[in-house]
Design a protein around this motif. Structure first.
Motif, PDB file in Angstrom:
ATOM      1  N   ARG A 197      -3.697   3.883  -0.292  1.00 22.47           N
ATOM      2  CA  ARG A 197      -3.928   3.322  -1.633  1.00 22.47           C
ATOM      3  C   ARG A 197      -3.462   1.873  -1.665  1.00 22.47           C
ATOM      4  NH1 ARG A 197      -1.532   8.325  -5.350  1.00 22.47           N
ATOM      5  NH2 ARG A 197      -3.094   9.891  -4.740  1.00 22.47           N
ATOM      6  N   ASP A 210      -0.873   8.397   1.179  1.00 14.50           N
ATOM      7  CA  ASP A 210      -0.815   9.679   0.470  1.00 14.50           C
ATOM      8  C   ASP A 210      -0.895  10.827   1.473  1.00 14.50           C
ATOM      9  OD1 ASP A 210      -0.876  11.754  -1.306  1.00 14.50           O
ATOM     10  OD2 ASP A 210      -2.609  11.043  -2.451  1.00 14.50           O
ATOM     11  N   TYR A 246       0.857  -1.191   0.000  1.00 17.93           N
ATOM     12  CA  TYR A 246       0.000   0.000   0.000  1.00 17.93           C
ATOM     13  C   TYR A 246       0.887   1.233   0.000  1.00 17.93           C
ATOM     14  CZ  TYR A 246       1.115   0.676   4.969  1.00 17.93           C
ATOM     15  OH  TYR A 246       1.777   0.906   6.143  1.00 17.93           O
TER      16      TYR A 246
END
Length: 278
Positions: A96, A73, A70
């Motif tokens: 993400r 962000d 992952y």
């Protein structure tokens, strides 16, 4: 789950054994071989044969192992906090998912392709050891652990550009795809171009193997390149007689499909020059 090949992919007996052994052992299958010998396509055909979805992770020189798990962000979260967006209160909105996460949480068993692992940094394989072994990883930002719902069938390809760590190799089932012999290659051609004239295939493959065995060749043409070459020969409506070469023309017809650098082109030009002098 047994892989027995597909009508669109000619798998040798030892390759079928390797795929099924990796599935039985629940180990990643590490597939090495020359570029263009069907390593990536193998994963797709295994998925098709077993009726499983496929998740593909194509590795680049800049790819990091963390991206497969992952990415957080932080930049978007900072921006949203400055704009007063209420989503910033839940850090999960800025996580993400990577390809491994997608394969782990899929509702049915997946084939996970990690393609060209040798392109990445030398530490890349070691950074995935625990995740591929235990089939789980921890998301530090949320404090949660992602665990595989169904253990994916992991197929890892390598073009042998760099050595892989011993600790990583120990956890894999290994198979090297040897370059196919003339008989196997003819079967592969038949799969891609049903009904192609046997005389053309015979003449083309004879010339193709002569080129591969030429001393001093920098890059040997691969399976995918001979298929491209035959496609061009068919498009030009050439037959076996058109492939005959003489001393004045050592380069094969439409040689750009087979010879991919100027050194190899010059090599055949020099061979033609020497043949003329002889």
């Amino acid at each position: 789950m047994k892989f027995t090949g597909t009508k669109d992919y000619i798998a040798t007996e030892d390759l079928k054994v390797a795929v099924n052994a990796a599935i039985t052992l629940e180990r990643p299958l590490l597939v090495k071989g020359e570029p263009g010998t069907g390593k990536t396509e193998l994963a797709r055909q295994v998925a098709q044969a077993l009726g499983a979805p496929i998740t593909e992770w194509s590795i680049k020189s800049t790819t990091k192992a963390q991206q497969g798990l992952y990415e957080y962000d932080a930049v978007s979260r900072l921006r949203d906090s400055q704009l007063g967006d209420p989503r910033v209160n839940d850090v999960a909105n800025y996580i993400r998912r990577g390809k491994l996460w997608e394969a782990f949480v899929a509702p049915e068993r997946q084939v996970l392709l990690i393609d060209e692992i040798d392109k990445a940094d030398i530490e890349f394989p070691n950074d995935l050891l625990q995740e591929l072994d235990q089939m789980q990883f921890h998301v530090y930002e949320t404090g949660k652990t992602v665990q595989a719902v169904h253990r994916p069938i992991v197929i890892i390809t390598s073009n042998n550009e760099k050595e892989l760590p011993d600790a990583f190799l120990r956890r894999c089932f290994f198979h090297y795809i040897r370059f196919p012999d003339a008989e196997t290659l003819a079967r592969i051609v038949e799969v891609h171009y049903p009904g192609i004239k046997k005389s053309l295939v015979s003449a083309a493959l004879e010339q193709f193997f002569e080129i591969r065995e030429t001393p001093g060749l920098k890059k040997k043409p691969s399976t995918s390149e001979v298929l491209d070459w035959l496609k061009l020969l068919l498009a030009e409506d050439l037959d076996a007689a058109d492939l005959q070469r003489n001393a004045k023309d050592a380069l094969p017809k439409l040689h750009g499909a087979l010879l991919k650098n100027e050194q190899d082109v010059h090599l055949f030009e020099r061979l033609a020059f020497l043949a003329r002098r002889g």
